[in-house]
Design a protein around this motif. Structure first.
Motif, PDB file in Angstrom:
ATOM      1  N   LEU A  34       0.848  -1.186   0.000  1.00  0.00           N
ATOM      2  CA  LEU A  34       0.000   0.000   0.000  1.00  0.00           C
ATOM      3  C   LEU A  34       0.890   1.245   0.000  1.00  0.00           C
ATOM      4  O   LEU A  34       1.856   1.337   0.765  1.00  0.00           O
ATOM      5  CB  LEU A  34      -0.897   0.007   1.245  1.00  0.00           C
ATOM      6  N   ILE A  35       0.613   2.207  -0.875  1.00  0.00           N
ATOM      7  CA  ILE A  35       1.412   3.428  -0.942  1.00  0.00           C
ATOM      8  C   ILE A  35       0.519   4.657  -0.809  1.00  0.00           C
ATOM      9  O   ILE A  35      -0.700   4.581  -0.991  1.00  0.00           O
ATOM     10  CB  ILE A  35       2.213   3.522  -2.267  1.00  0.00           C
ATOM     11  N   SER A  36       1.127   5.774  -0.463  1.00  0.00           N
ATOM     12  CA  SER A  36       0.395   7.044  -0.416  1.00  0.00           C
ATOM     13  C   SER A  36       0.182   7.532  -1.845  1.00  0.00           C
ATOM     14  O   SER A  36       1.143   7.641  -2.617  1.00  0.00           O
ATOM     15  CB  SER A  36       1.180   8.088   0.379  1.00  0.00           C
ATOM     16  N   PRO A  37      -1.052   7.829  -2.228  1.00  0.00           N
ATOM     17  CA  PRO A  37      -1.313   8.278  -3.595  1.00  0.00           C
ATOM     18  C   PRO A  37      -0.776   9.686  -3.837  1.00  0.00           C
ATOM     19  O   PRO A  37      -0.553  10.448  -2.889  1.00  0.00           O
ATOM     20  CB  PRO A  37      -2.842   8.252  -3.683  1.00  0.00           C
ATOM     21  N   ASP A  38      -0.557  10.021  -5.086  1.00  0.00           N
ATOM     22  CA  ASP A  38      -0.235  11.395  -5.443  1.00  0.00           C
ATOM     23  C   ASP A  38      -1.136  11.806  -6.610  1.00  0.00           C
ATOM     24  O   ASP A  38      -1.999  11.034  -7.052  1.00  0.00           O
ATOM     25  CB  ASP A  38       1.248  11.573  -5.772  1.00  0.00           C
ATOM     26  N   LEU A  39      -0.937  13.011  -7.123  1.00  0.00           N
ATOM     27  CA  LEU A  39      -1.827  13.513  -8.165  1.00  0.00           C
ATOM     28  C   LEU A  39      -1.704  12.714  -9.459  1.00  0.00           C
ATOM     29  O   LEU A  39      -2.666  12.609 -10.223  1.00  0.00           O
ATOM     30  CB  LEU A  39      -1.559  14.998  -8.424  1.00  0.00           C
ATOM     31  N   SER A  40      -0.531  12.133  -9.694  1.00  0.00           N
ATOM     32  CA  SER A  40      -0.382  11.273 -10.873  1.00  0.00           C
ATOM     33  C   SER A  40      -1.326  10.081 -10.805  1.00  0.00           C
ATOM     34  O   SER A  40      -1.907   9.667 -11.813  1.00  0.00           O
ATOM     35  CB  SER A  40       1.065  10.781 -11.004  1.00  0.00           C
ATOM     36  N   ASP A  41      -1.498   9.518  -9.597  1.00  0.00           N
ATOM     37  CA  ASP A  41      -2.420   8.398  -9.433  1.00  0.00           C
ATOM     38  C   ASP A  41      -3.861   8.832  -9.703  1.00  0.00           C
ATOM     39  O   ASP A  41      -4.639   8.084 -10.307  1.00  0.00           O
ATOM     40  CB  ASP A  41      -2.304   7.812  -8.024  1.00  0.00           C
ATOM     41  N   VAL A  42      -4.212  10.032  -9.246  1.00  0.00           N
ATOM     42  CA  VAL A  42      -5.550  10.575  -9.530  1.00  0.00           C
ATOM     43  C   VAL A  42      -5.753  10.681 -11.039  1.00  0.00           C
ATOM     44  O   VAL A  42      -6.768  10.239 -11.591  1.00  0.00           O
ATOM     45  CB  VAL A  42      -5.726  11.966  -8.880  1.00  0.00           C
ATOM     46  N   TYR A  43      -4.766  11.273 -11.687  1.00  0.00           N
ATOM     47  CA  TYR A  43      -4.846  11.513 -13.133  1.00  0.00           C
ATOM     48  C   TYR A  43      -5.018  10.202 -13.898  1.00  0.00           C
ATOM     49  O   TYR A  43      -5.947  10.055 -14.710  1.00  0.00           O
ATOM     50  CB  TYR A  43      -3.582  12.248 -13.566  1.00  0.00           C
ATOM     51  N   PHE A  44      -4.126   9.256 -13.641  1.00  0.00           N
ATOM     52  CA  PHE A  44      -4.191   8.000 -14.387  1.00  0.00           C
ATOM     53  C   PHE A  44      -5.425   7.179 -14.021  1.00  0.00           C
ATOM     54  O   PHE A  44      -5.981   6.469 -14.867  1.00  0.00           O
ATOM     55  CB  PHE A  44      -2.917   7.181 -14.160  1.00  0.00           C
ATOM     56  N   ASN A  45      -5.875   7.284 -12.765  1.00  0.00           N
ATOM     57  CA  ASN A  45      -7.053   6.519 -12.361  1.00  0.00           C
ATOM     58  C   ASN A  45      -8.316   7.029 -13.050  1.00  0.00           C
ATOM     59  O   ASN A  45      -9.114   6.232 -13.559  1.00  0.00           O
ATOM     60  CB  ASN A  45      -7.229   6.584 -10.838  1.00  0.00           C
ATOM     61  N   VAL A  46      -8.500   8.372 -13.098  1.00  0.00           N
ATOM     62  CA  VAL A  46      -9.720   8.890 -13.736  1.00  0.00           C
ATOM     63  C   VAL A  46      -9.682   8.649 -15.249  1.00  0.00           C
ATOM     64  O   VAL A  46     -10.721   8.399 -15.867  1.00  0.00           O
ATOM     65  CB  VAL A  46      -9.965  10.378 -13.418  1.00  0.00           C
ATOM     66  N   LEU A  47      -8.490   8.713 -15.852  1.00  0.00           N
ATOM     67  CA  LEU A  47      -8.396   8.402 -17.280  1.00  0.00           C
ATOM     68  C   LEU A  47      -8.732   6.926 -17.525  1.00  0.00           C
ATOM     69  O   LEU A  47      -9.416   6.593 -18.493  1.00  0.00           O
ATOM     70  CB  LEU A  47      -7.005   8.719 -17.808  1.00  0.00           C
ATOM     71  N   SER A  48      -8.239   6.057 -16.635  1.00  0.00           N
ATOM     72  CA  SER A  48      -8.521   4.635 -16.766  1.00  0.00           C
ATOM     73  C   SER A  48     -10.004   4.348 -16.609  1.00  0.00           C
ATOM     74  O   SER A  48     -10.586   3.590 -17.383  1.00  0.00           O
ATOM     75  CB  SER A  48      -7.710   3.863 -15.712  1.00  0.00           C
ATOM     76  N   GLN A  49     -10.635   4.974 -15.594  1.00  0.00           N
ATOM     77  CA  GLN A  49     -12.072   4.782 -15.372  1.00  0.00           C
ATOM     78  C   GLN A  49     -12.878   5.281 -16.563  1.00  0.00           C
ATOM     79  O   GLN A  49     -13.890   4.692 -16.953  1.00  0.00           O
ATOM     80  CB  GLN A  49     -12.507   5.502 -14.086  1.00  0.00           C
ATOM     81  N   ASN A  50     -12.410   6.399 -17.128  1.00  0.00           N
ATOM     82  CA  ASN A  50     -13.126   6.970 -18.273  1.00  0.00           C
ATOM     83  C   ASN A  50     -13.044   6.058 -19.490  1.00  0.00           C
ATOM     84  O   ASN A  50     -14.015   5.913 -20.235  1.00  0.00           O
ATOM     85  CB  ASN A  50     -12.525   8.343 -18.621  1.00  0.00           C
ATOM     86  N   GLN A  51     -11.880   5.402 -19.676  1.00  0.00           N
ATOM     87  CA  GLN A  51     -11.738   4.462 -20.789  1.00  0.00           C
ATOM     88  C   GLN A  51     -12.667   3.251 -20.612  1.00  0.00           C
ATOM     89  O   GLN A  51     -13.225   2.750 -21.590  1.00  0.00           O
ATOM     90  CB  GLN A  51     -10.287   3.975 -20.870  1.00  0.00           C
ATOM     91  N   LEU A  52     -12.839   2.809 -19.359  1.00  0.00           N
ATOM     92  CA  LEU A  52     -13.699   1.641 -19.102  1.00  0.00           C
ATOM     93  C   LEU A  52     -15.160   1.936 -19.392  1.00  0.00           C
ATOM     94  O   LEU A  52     -15.928   1.023 -19.718  1.00  0.00           O
ATOM     95  CB  LEU A  52     -13.546   1.206 -17.638  1.00  0.00           C
ATOM     96  N   LYS A  53     -15.552   3.216 -19.297  1.00  0.00           N
ATOM     97  CA  LYS A  53     -16.952   3.591 -19.534  1.00  0.00           C
ATOM     98  C   LYS A  53     -17.327   3.576 -20.999  1.00  0.00           C
ATOM     99  O   LYS A  53     -18.490   3.578 -21.359  1.00  0.00           O
ATOM    100  CB  LYS A  53     -17.226   4.996 -18.953  1.00  0.00           C
TER     101      LYS A  53
END
Length: 294
Positions: free
Chosen positions: A274-293
């Motif tokens: 488990l790691i502390s998230p940063d803004l890069s994780d936010v960015y890549f996560n929302v892009l990934s979620q958007n691709q799945l939609k």
């Protein structure tokens, strides 16, 4: 207090490409970061706000004035540093700023002279005022770009990918300059460099394929991923198998190993930490979620 209101904005080009898709944003004084991958629609949005092109539909208001109906209002209050900033060959920094100031309507010679010297000093270019701008380094040229954008005391500044290609020292110097400017006006920072938004902005938006997919405070966005980002170092040949079994949001090489970040409510398997998230994780996560939609 300045305000920029974008309501249900769309832009479809003649070739059928929908560059902006029903996008709405409310932006006030300070640094506002607009993040998105190349081709997301950031530059189209910047050009539309700057009244350089018309949208297909929607409304943009600056300080209560509809700028689609009154484009001169935004032009009179705007400073713009586009992604590609060309300069005339063999013209000194002072002479080029003087020429641009006249184009911006600063007719009084003393007022023009004083403002140019103040801006060259603010951007740490005063000692280079007699040098040709085309001979400047990349960082110096970007700082000159900010100086020309600040001519006429604008109330809103748009900067499009300003630190791309700059070395770390110049990038820090440029970001410090942007931060100082953003205390009393709107500075709209369009970029694909996540660190610039993390370092500078109190508000941000992420767009992809012309759509708004996240808006808010960068720190709040990072906090929303607490206890949900896991990391593991794997062999790069195993990446395909991990992609088939886990929700990988990003990967990067580190000391010959591939570090993968996975979004999950619980430990994906025993090898993940488990790691502390940063803004890069936010960015890549929302892009990934958007691709799945899709």
């Amino acid at each position: 207090m300045n305000s920029l209101s974008i309501k249900n904005l769309s832009k479809t080009y003649e070739n059928g490409v929908k560059a902006i898709d029903n996008l709405s944003l409310e932006i006030g004084n300070g640094m506002f970061g607009l993040l998105g991958p190349n081709g997301a629609g950031k530059s189209t949005l910047m050009r539309t706000i700057a009244a350089l092109q018309e949208p297909t539909s929607g409304i943009i208001e600056f300080n209560g004035i509809n700028i689609l109906e009154n484009p001169m209002f935004i032009r009179e209050n705007l400073g713009y540093l586009p992604q590609e900033f060309g300069v005339f060959p063999k013209i000194s920094a002072y002479r080029l700023l003087d020429h641009l100031a006249i184009l911006k309507g600063i007719i009084n010679k003393k007022e023009r002279h004083d403002q140019i010297l103040n801006l060259l000093n603010q951007t740490n270019l005063l000692q280079h005022k007699d040098k040709a701008v085309h001979s400047f380094s990349g960082g110096m040229r970007q700082r000159f770009g900010i100086a020309q954008a600040l001519l006429g005391n604008p109330k809103i500044i748009i900067v499009d990918e300003p630190t791309a290609g700059l070395d770390p020292e110049e990038r820090n110097r440029f970001n410090n300059l942007l931060s100082e400017i953003g205390e009393s006006i709107i500075v709209l920072l369009s970029t694909h460099i996540v660190e610039d938004v993390r370092d500078l902005c109190t508000k941000m938006a992420i767009i992809s394929n012309g759509k708004l997919i996240l808006e808010g405070n960068p720190n709040d966005a990072v906090d929303s991923l607490k206890d949900q980002i896991w990391m593991k170092a794997i062999h790069k040949n195993d990446l395909k198998d991990y992609k088939n079994n886990f929700n990988i949001i990003s990967s990067h090489l580190n000391s010959g190993k591939l570090n993968i970040h996975v979004f999950s409510d619980q430990r994906p398997d025993s090898g993940f930490d488990l790691i502390s998230p940063d803004l890069s994780d936010v960015y890549f996560n929302v892009l990934s979620q958007n691709q799945l939609k899709k």
